[in-house]
Structures are given as structure tokens and as C-alpha cells.
Design a protein around this motif. Structure first.
Motif, PDB file in Angstrom:
ATOM      1  N   PHE A  41       0.825  -1.471  -0.134  1.00 15.09           N
ATOM      2  CA  PHE A  41       0.149   0.259  -0.106  1.00 15.09           C
ATOM      3  C   PHE A  41       1.256   0.961  -0.117  1.00 15.09           C
ATOM      4  CE2 PHE A  41      -2.383  -3.538   2.411  1.00 15.09           C
ATOM      5  CZ  PHE A  41      -3.340  -3.327   1.745  1.00 15.09           C
ATOM      6  N   GLN A  42       1.760   1.508   0.347  1.00 16.06           N
ATOM      7  CA  GLN A  42       2.713   2.096   0.700  1.00 16.06           C
ATOM      8  C   GLN A  42       3.694   2.364  -0.800  1.00 16.06           C
ATOM      9  OE1 GLN A  42       4.695   1.824   4.251  1.00 16.06           O
ATOM     10  NE2 GLN A  42       3.702   3.127   5.367  1.00 16.06           N
ATOM     11  N   MET A  43       4.042   1.463  -1.374  1.00 15.50           N
ATOM     12  CA  MET A  43       4.415   1.633  -2.209  1.00 15.50           C
ATOM     13  C   MET A  43       3.289   2.558  -3.346  1.00 15.50           C
ATOM     14  SD  MET A  43       6.503  -2.157  -3.100  1.00 15.50           S
ATOM     15  CE  MET A  43       7.297  -1.760  -4.813  1.00 15.50           C
ATOM     16  N   LYS A  44       1.905   2.432  -3.390  1.00 15.29           N
ATOM     17  CA  LYS A  44       1.297   2.740  -4.264  1.00 15.29           C
ATOM     18  C   LYS A  44       0.920   4.212  -3.773  1.00 15.29           C
ATOM     19  CE  LYS A  44      -3.420   2.228  -5.833  1.00 15.29           C
ATOM     20  NZ  LYS A  44      -5.173   1.429  -5.331  1.00 15.29           N
ATOM     21  N   SER A  45       1.398   4.459  -2.343  1.00 13.53           N
ATOM     22  CA  SER A  45       1.075   5.442  -2.401  1.00 13.53           C
ATOM     23  C   SER A  45       2.237   6.491  -2.921  1.00 13.53           C
ATOM     24  CB  SER A  45       1.028   6.110  -0.954  1.00 13.53           C
ATOM     25  OG  SER A  45       0.966   6.910   0.127  1.00 13.53           O
ATOM     26  N   LYS A  46       3.660   6.023  -2.770  1.00 11.44           N
ATOM     27  CA  LYS A  46       4.980   6.535  -2.948  1.00 11.44           C
ATOM     28  C   LYS A  46       4.737   6.784  -4.566  1.00 11.44           C
ATOM     29  CE  LYS A  46       8.836   7.982  -1.925  1.00 11.44           C
ATOM     30  NZ  LYS A  46       8.521   8.926  -0.846  1.00 11.44           N
ATOM     31  N   ARG A  47       4.587   5.644  -5.230  1.00  9.45           N
ATOM     32  CA  ARG A  47       4.374   6.259  -6.193  1.00  9.45           C
ATOM     33  C   ARG A  47       3.522   7.959  -7.315  1.00  9.45           C
ATOM     34  NH1 ARG A  47       5.229   3.240 -11.545  1.00  9.45           N
ATOM     35  NH2 ARG A  47       3.335   3.785 -13.113  1.00  9.45           N
ATOM     36  N   SER A  48       2.289   7.559  -6.527  1.00 10.89           N
ATOM     37  CA  SER A  48       1.685   8.987  -6.306  1.00 10.89           C
ATOM     38  C   SER A  48       2.307   9.791  -5.855  1.00 10.89           C
ATOM     39  CB  SER A  48      -0.230   8.240  -5.869  1.00 10.89           C
ATOM     40  OG  SER A  48      -0.368   9.038  -5.644  1.00 10.89           O
ATOM     41  N   MET A  49       2.101   9.625  -5.236  1.00 13.27           N
ATOM     42  CA  MET A  49       3.297  11.028  -4.145  1.00 13.27           C
ATOM     43  C   MET A  49       4.485  11.702  -5.203  1.00 13.27           C
ATOM     44  SD  MET A  49       1.483  11.493  -1.387  1.00 13.27           S
ATOM     45  CE  MET A  49       2.373  13.275  -1.026  1.00 13.27           C
ATOM     46  N   VAL A  50       5.855  10.554  -5.579  1.00  6.57           N
ATOM     47  CA  VAL A  50       6.529  10.550  -6.776  1.00  6.57           C
ATOM     48  C   VAL A  50       5.974  11.417  -8.021  1.00  6.57           C
ATOM     49  CG1 VAL A  50       8.569   9.992  -8.220  1.00  6.57           C
ATOM     50  CG2 VAL A  50       8.438   9.243  -5.661  1.00  6.57           C
ATOM     51  N   ARG A  51       4.799  10.917  -8.720  1.00 10.52           N
ATOM     52  CA  ARG A  51       4.578  11.467  -9.560  1.00 10.52           C
ATOM     53  C   ARG A  51       3.720  12.982  -9.058  1.00 10.52           C
ATOM     54  NH1 ARG A  51       0.947   7.293 -12.651  1.00 10.52           N
ATOM     55  NH2 ARG A  51       0.659   9.331 -14.116  1.00 10.52           N
ATOM     56  N   MET A  52       3.249  13.209  -8.761  1.00 17.61           N
ATOM     57  CA  MET A  52       2.575  14.530  -7.668  1.00 17.61           C
ATOM     58  C   MET A  52       4.001  15.297  -7.996  1.00 17.61           C
ATOM     59  SD  MET A  52      -0.778  14.110  -5.379  1.00 17.61           S
ATOM     60  CE  MET A  52      -0.388  15.251  -5.802  1.00 17.61           C
ATOM     61  N   GLY A  53       5.246  15.150  -7.345  1.00 20.03           N
ATOM     62  CA  GLY A  53       6.033  15.866  -6.909  1.00 20.03           C
ATOM     63  C   GLY A  53       7.280  16.268  -8.406  1.00 20.03           C
TER      64      GLY A  53
END
Length: 366
Positions: A41-53
């Protein structure tokens, strides 16, 4: 529902305690287990956050462009997220999961006899009666109910008087009763750090107790900074989240002071593991997204070259077809059409009349 969630947490923590024999190490390993379970779940969250960054630059451009029209800015921002396939709330929701772990873990730490040992209320009351015969006299609330941390005090009392009576021989207790050893690195993890101020002495037991919430808050602050950097956020975005970066450390400082020190150890371990995990995941997804963008760029370039080659091919085919067509014969000398320059002239206007103009077209013919 809360009890159903707490039971598996208690089973894992009890298993780790049986292996290590240390309450503090069991909590640290429990934090690691939680990290591993939540990793997908945290990997999915991290991918989304990196893309937003990575969209921070384009977002800043939209903000400047529509500085005087916030509604239009929000519309264009949502359109940008939709084009990139990003859910702005997706990363935040998954990143908050570790906070929800604290609630059932707090119940397990606060009520070790009920959850950690899995004993019934009747067995707990029987243990209280046996402990009272040995001098156990817990403070009670005004309404007669036991305090929030009374089970911790009872389990600690039983451990201190483990050999004074046959605790497991009490009806309903049996082998489920565990001798709890709350001491970890010279600090009693069953105690609330706030109690250290009432009778403070320059002893490690009390100093370490106070350091736990301070370390928890400090590591939470550095964890937030590391997460923001690994997400690829710009300095402007980090500055805008300055208040949020301070709120979580202050919240952890308060909670770890008023709750048993064991919860503070979990908080510290969780922050340490996050400070290791977040940069690794950030680097992984940054490289992965770079590779995906390079692949898309290469695909677009290949498509562009293909279109150019097809256009050149069509042009060559058209030239071949034009070469095969018969060439137009030049008009014979005797059939030279009159120029409209003079036939169509009216004053200074050489083309005032049409190409087929004849001055005698409508003359009477006899």
C-alpha cells in the motif's frame, strides 16, 4: 470491531515477545512487521506522491497563470491530474495507514491481560483478588472503575511477585498468563513519561523515559523532511507544508508523553524504518518514471519518424504518377487565344471584362 482488530495485533506481539524475551525488542520488531505488511500500500502511495512531485513545475506555472482566478486554476489542475492519471488524495490516504495502527496497538499495550494474554474479565478479576492478598492496591476512579492503565500495573505487580504464589493455578488463567518484563535498556516501558516529572532525579531510568517522546518528535520531524524530498517536491511546496511538518512532530510529542513509553518506542522504530524506506522507494520510482518517460519519448519520436517516412513515400509515389501522366500540348500558333489584357481593358483596368469578352457578341447578324 476494535477488539477484533486488536486480537491479531496482540497475537503477533505475543509471538515476538516469546521469541525475544524483551518487550522493547518485540515492539520494534512489531513495527518492522507492520511496515512489511503495509509495504504494497505504501508503494502505491509513494508512486502517486512521486508523480505529483514531478508535476510541481507545471502546477507552479498554472498557479502563476491563473493567480487571479482560483476557480479556473483548480479546474486546470484537476484536468492536469486527470491527464496524468493521478489521484491527489490517493497518496495521502495510504500514507496515513500507520497512524491507524496506533489505535489497536494502544489497546494491546494498555490492556495486556485482556489482549496480550487473552484472558477473560473473570480471570482478570481473580488475578486482582490474588494480587490484593499480596498488597496490590491500585488507585480507582471516582466511579469505581479501574483506571486506563490498571492492567499494566497489575501485570507488572504479578511479574514482580511471580514466585510468591501460583498465579497460573488460578481458575481461568492457566498457561496464558505471561511474566511481563517491561524493562528495556534500563527504562520501564509500562510507565507514562509524564510521571517522570513528579519525582524527577538525575537517573537514567527517568532521563530515558523523558527522552523517548523527545526522540519520537525529533525523528518524526526529520522523517517528514526526508519524505518530502524523496517525493521530489520543490522548495516552494515544502515551504507551503511547513505548518504540517511541525504539526505531526508536536502531536507525537504530546501522545508519547501521556501514553505508556512502549508506544513511544513503537513511534521511534516506525520513524527510523520510514527514514530508510522512503528514500529507497523514492529513488526506485523516480528511476522507474524516468524510464517510462524516456520510453514514451522514444515511442513518440519513432512515430514521428514513421510519419515522415510515410509522407516522403507518398510524395515519391505522387511524383511517379505525375511523371506517367501525358504532358499538356502547347496551343497551336494559329489558335492562339487573344489576351484579355487589351480585349478586356476598360480605361486603366486591363481585366475589367472577362476572358471571353467579345465586343460584337450582341451585334445584329443578317
Amino acid at each position: 470491531m476494535g477488539k477484533l482488530i486488536s486480537i491479531p495485533f496482540a497475537a503477533v506481539l505475543r509471538w515476538l515477545y516469546a521469541i525475544t524475551g524483551s518487550y522493547g525488542i518485540a515492539i520494534i520488531l512489531f513495527s518492522l512487521v507492520v511496515k512489511l505488511v503495509l509495504l504494497p500500500f505504501q508503494m502505491k502511495s509513494k508512486r502517486s506522491m512521486v508523480r505529483m512531485g514531478r508535476l510541481s513545475g507545471r502546477q507552479a506555472e498554472l498557479q502563476k497563470q491563473y493567480a487571479k482566478n482560483q476557480q479556473k486554476y483548480q479546474e486546470e489542475l484537476q484536468k492536469l491530474y486527470a491527464e496524468e492519471g493521478i489521484n491527489p488524495m490517493g497518496g495521502c490516504l495510504w500514507s496515513l495507514l500507520p497512524l491507524f495502527i496506533l489505535v489497536p496497538l494502544y489497546s494491546v499495550i494498555r490492556q495486556p491481560i485482556t489482549y496480550f494474554m487473552g484472558l477473560s474479565d473473570q480471570a482478570c478479576n481473580a488475578l486482582r483478588e490474588a494480587a490484593a492478598a499480596l498488597g496490590y492496591a491500585p488507585e480507582q476512579l471516582k466511579n469505581g472503575a479501574y483506571g486506563a492503565y490498571e492492567q499494566i500495573y497489575l501485570s507488572d505487580f504479578i511479574s514482580q511477585h511471580w514466585s510468591d504464589t501460583n498465579w497460573r493455578g488460578i481458575e481461568g488463567v492457566g498457561d496464558k498468563l505471561i511474566e511481563m518484563r517491561y524493562n528495556f535498556l534500563g527504562v520501564d516501558l509500562s510507565v507514562q513519561p509524564t510521571t517522570a516529572f513528579s519525582n524527577f532525579k538525575p537517573e537514567w531510568a527517568l532521563i530515558g523515559l523523558i527522552l523517548i517522546p523527545v526522540l519520537a518528535a525529533g525523528l518524526q520531524y526529520f522523517q517528514t523532511i526526508i519524505i518530502n524530498k524523496s517525493n521530489g517536491q520543490s522548495q516552494e511546496q515544502q515551504a507551503s507544508m511547513k505548518m504540517m511538518n511541525l504539526m505531526f512532530p508536536l502531536m507525537s510529542l504530546w501522545f508519547c508523553f501521556i501514553m505508556p513509553a512502549a508506544l513511544g518506542v513503537y513511534w521511534i522504530a516506525n520513524s527510523v524504518f520510514a527514514m530508510i524506506q522512503e528514500p529507497l522507494m523514492g529513488k526506485f520510482y523516480t528511476n522507474k518514471l524516468n524510464a517510462e518517460e524516456d520510453e514514451r519519448a522514444a515511442k513518440r519520436e519513432a512515430e514521428r519518424k514513421l510519419r515522415m517516412e510515410e509522407a516522403k513515400k507518398r510524395a515519391a509515389e505522387q511524383r511517379e504518377q505525375d511523371a506517367k501522366k501525358p504532358k499538356k500540348q502547347p496551343p497551336k500558333s494559329g489558335e492562339k487565344k487573344p489576351s484579355t489584357t487589351e480585349a478586356g481593358r476598360v480605361g486603366e483596368r486591363p481585366y475589367a471584362r472577362g476572358r471571353s469578352y467579345r465586343a460584337d457578341r450582341y451585334d445584329d447578324k443578317e
